[in-house]
Design a protein around this motif. Structure first.
Motif, mmCIF file in Angstrom:
data_model
loop_
_atom_site.group_PDB
_atom_site.id
_atom_site.type_symbol
_atom_site.label_atom_id
_atom_site.label_comp_id
_atom_site.label_asym_id
_atom_site.label_seq_id
_atom_site.Cartn_x
_atom_site.Cartn_y
_atom_site.Cartn_z
ATOM 1 N N SER A 182 37.066 69.123 32.161
ATOM 2 C CA SER A 182 37.252 70.156 33.166
ATOM 3 C C SER A 182 38.077 69.599 34.313
ATOM 4 C CB SER A 182 35.896 70.610 33.710
ATOM 5 O OG SER A 182 35.312 69.552 34.472
ATOM 6 N N GLN A 184 37.084 69.275 37.216
ATOM 7 C CA GLN A 184 36.194 68.423 37.999
ATOM 8 C C GLN A 184 36.230 66.973 37.536
ATOM 9 O OE1 GLN A 184 34.655 69.130 40.862
ATOM 10 N NE2 GLN A 184 35.775 71.075 40.680
ATOM 11 N N ASP A 185 36.426 66.754 36.238
ATOM 12 C CA ASP A 185 36.521 65.374 35.747
ATOM 13 C C ASP A 185 37.748 64.675 36.333
ATOM 14 O OD1 ASP A 185 34.201 65.508 34.254
ATOM 15 O OD2 ASP A 185 35.229 66.108 32.411
ATOM 16 N N TYR A 186 38.870 65.390 36.407
ATOM 17 C CA TYR A 186 40.069 64.812 37.030
ATOM 18 C C TYR A 186 39.818 64.526 38.504
ATOM 19 C CZ TYR A 186 42.877 65.937 32.904
ATOM 20 O OH TYR A 186 43.392 65.977 31.629
ATOM 21 N N LEU A 187 39.217 65.484 39.190
ATOM 22 C CA LEU A 187 38.959 65.307 40.613
ATOM 23 C C LEU A 187 38.002 64.150 40.870
ATOM 24 C CD1 LEU A 187 38.678 69.040 41.732
ATOM 25 C CD2 LEU A 187 40.570 67.458 42.154
ATOM 26 N N GLN A 188 37.024 63.982 39.991
ATOM 27 C CA GLN A 188 36.092 62.867 40.158
ATOM 28 C C GLN A 188 36.817 61.530 40.075
ATOM 29 O OE1 GLN A 188 32.871 62.706 37.280
ATOM 30 N NE2 GLN A 188 32.427 60.566 37.752
ATOM 31 N N SER A 191 39.583 61.299 43.051
ATOM 32 C CA SER A 191 38.947 61.211 44.369
ATOM 33 C C SER A 191 38.294 59.849 44.562
ATOM 34 C CB SER A 191 37.897 62.319 44.527
ATOM 35 O OG SER A 191 38.493 63.584 44.541
ATOM 36 N N THR A 229 44.512 72.684 41.472
ATOM 37 C CA THR A 229 43.624 71.510 41.419
ATOM 38 C C THR A 229 44.299 70.310 42.070
ATOM 39 O OG1 THR A 229 42.630 72.323 39.361
ATOM 40 C CG2 THR A 229 42.355 69.981 39.865
#
Length: 404
Positions: A182, A184-188, A191, A229
């Motif tokens: 997802s 969110q995995d990239y953002l995790q 980040s 994103t």
């Protein structure tokens, strides 16, 4: 005037007359109106195996000399990137040496007081890619364990670049594209990395035309969704982002993204087809540059940037436009073989002893394609010694079966 027979697609040949050399002046002061990095290629040892899957053995003297040539024209060097065959023959062991050696050489340029780079730091002169290509993709686990594996691989490479002195470019990761479920995995992952670095970095978004394994990067096949994103990440960590390098070959997307970036975050164009208008700008914004094509057209690119510094935007744009057909040809589909054209021009211009590439990639383009590369380079004034280039071109055609 030197002339030679060049092959046509129909199997015939045509007589081509080579033009006199063009003189491109090196800058006498640092370039200021645009920040530009040329993504440099690597030169293998002529007697190395240089076949697919074999460890890379580089001709370090020639490889470093090419970087000094780029610096002498006032350009920065983007190293250990896709132009240097990351993921296409340059293994992590050789990449580490490349990063460390380039850092040392950049430090020597800083110390030399060269007028074209006066006042520059190592981070200004060279940026290096940090990725995850030391991983065996088949062994990367799924789920949270895979995310941790990717994070640790990025950390290892970021540490190598940081310790060597160059600016870090966080490259797109095949491993992350494989394990991320997802946005969110990239953002995790990103980040976490941005919270850990102590100096601003460049984020690199590479399109599938350069690497098909990066499909769906940022969590979606829809570019608009992925862009949101990407922008959200940048806005949340603007103080840790020097700039973004976008290689989607979509000028309208780049213009819109450029306008949406937070203040102080640069857009380094990675569009090797539309770079003249993107660097020129739209009156409100312009793109800086981090381009593979600049490794081939660096004398002209430098003079164009000197013209921008002098307030002569019309002539600057005209120079960039004069190289466009060469850029479009070198980066024509399949685009990921553009590196072959960069190396071929290096060889034509006497910057490497033989037309060879790590992993056998010198076979990535046809004889007719490379003959056209020669012709367009000549028309753009980018054969530094036309007689030498014509001699080498003739030899290449002869050993590849093109009749005189």
């Amino acid at each position: 005037m030197t002339s030679l027979l060049l092959p046509n697609h129909d199997g015939g040949t045509r007589l081509y007359k080579v033009r006199p050399a063009t003189s491109w002046a090196r800058p006498t002061s640092p370039l200021t109106s645009r920040r530009a990095y040329a993504a440099a290629h690597v030169i293998p040892e002529a007697t190395a195996d240089n076949t697919p899957g074999t460890p890379a053995r580089l001709d370090w003297d020639a490889t470093m000399a090419y970087r000094h040539e780029l610096w002498s024209y006032g350009l920065g060097v983007a190293d250990a990137m896709d132009t240097a065959q990351r993921g296409m023959g340059l293994d992590w062991a050789a990449t580490q040496q490349l990063i460390k050696r380039t850092g040392v050489e950049a430090a020597s340029v800083v110390a030399s007081g060269n007028t074209a780079t006066a006042g520059k730091t190592v981070r200004d002169l060279v940026s290096c890619g940090a990725g995850t290509d030391q991983l065996d993709l088949d062994s990367v686990p799924e789920g949270p364990a895979g995310i941790k594996t990717v994070l640790d691989a990025y950390r290892e490479q970021i540490a190598v670049v940081s310790e060597a002195g160059p600016k870090v470019i966080i490259m797109a990761s095949r491993a992350l594209a494989k394990v991320a479920a997802s946005p969110q995995d990239y953002l995790q992952v990103y980040s976490t990395l941005l919270s850990e670095v102590d100096q601003p970095v460049i984020l690199h978004w590479l399109g599938t035309m350069f690497d098909p394994a990066l499909a769906g990067y940022w969590g979606s096949d829809d570019v608009a969704e992925s862009t949101e994103t990407f922008l959200g990440l940048i806005r949340d960590h603007a103080d840790k982002v020097d700039g973004v390098k976008v290689s989607l070959l979509d000028a309208s997307h780049e213009v819109a993204l450029r306008a949406a970036l937070p203040e102080g975050v640069r857009l380094y164009t990675g569009d090797d087809l539309n770079y003249p208008e993107l660097i020129d700008g739209d009156g409100a914004h312009h793109s800086d540059a981090l381009l593979g094509i600049f490794a081939a057209i660096y004398p002209a690119a430098s003079v164009a940037l000197q013209k921008y510094d002098a307030g002569d935007a019309a002539n600057a744009r005209a120079i960039l436009d004069s190289t466009r057909e060469l850029g479009k040809h070198i980066f024509s589909a399949p685009t990921f073989y553009y590196k072959t054209g960069i190396a071929f021009m290096s060889w034509l211009n006497g910057k490497q002893p033989g037309f060879q590439m790590v992993g056998g990639l010198h076979s990535g383009r046809s004889v007719v394609h490379l003959a056209r590369t020669f012709e367009l380079a000549d028309q753009a004034g980018l054969l530094s010694d036309p007689a030498l280039a014509a001699f080498r071109m003739s030899d290449y055609l002869r050993i590849n079966g093109v009749s005189a």
